[in-house]
Design an enzyme around this catalytic site. Structure first.
Site, PDB file in Angstrom:
ATOM      1  CD  GLN A 191      -2.753   0.782   2.610  1.00 43.85           C
ATOM      2  OE1 GLN A 191      -2.274   1.094   3.693  1.00 43.85           O
ATOM      3  NE2 GLN A 191      -3.962   0.276   2.476  1.00 43.85           N
ATOM      4  CE1 TYR A 246      -2.258   9.159   7.153  1.00 44.66           C
ATOM      5  CE2 TYR A 246      -3.095   7.038   6.433  1.00 44.66           C
ATOM      6  CZ  TYR A 246      -2.457   7.812   7.379  1.00 44.66           C
ATOM      7  OH  TYR A 246      -2.016   7.255   8.544  1.00 44.66           O
TER       8      TYR A 246
END
Length: 142
Positions: free
Chosen positions: A21, A96
């Site tokens: 990720q 994020y």
């Protein structure tokens, strides 16, 4: 890359796909770790704990900086692919940077990455990865 290559290989040796990720923290990137003011799609209060030298405020990415971050995602994907990972996920949640660009409260930009084009940042990252890493078959976003 050698450490990533080892990790990808060992995951595969133990019967798992090797997926990784990637993300950018945006306004959640603490000044104490980066040495710079947190950046986000739009200037925002991010908290004194994240930006003590900047009165708890992030600063907005310039258009050129946005394009640079798009390419940085593609470069990270290339390193993971070269290390042997089977695929990757773009982390677009939990506040994020990708999530910040998608949100109307965190993205108040008036340019090609704001308003009704808030998805453009994510789409440009995907396009840049596909161009930079044409052999990558597993690409997701969560």
């Amino acid at each position: 890359v050698p450490g990533l290559r080892y990790l990808a290989s060992e995951l595969r040796n133990h019967g798992a796909l090797s997926l990784c990720q990637i993300f950018h923290a945006g306004l959640q990137a603490p000044e104490q770790f980066t040495g710079v003011q947190p950046k986000s799609p739009s200037t925002m209060h991010c908290g004194h704990h994240l930006a003590p030298s900047f009165d708890g405020m992030s600063r907005a990415f310039t258009g050129e900086e946005v394009k640079s971050v798009v390419q940085a995602f593609a470069n990270a994907a290339k390193r993971l692919y070269d290390a042997g990972f089977d695929g990757l996920e773009l982390h677009g949640a939990h506040g994020y940077l990708i999530n910040q660009f998608l949100g109307s409260e965190t993205n108040r930009r008036g340019d090609e990455f704001g308003d009704r084009s808030r998805f453009r940042f994510l789409f440009e990252i995907i396009q840049a990865i596909k161009k930079t890493v044409p052999g990558l078959e597993a690409l997701g976003c969560g």
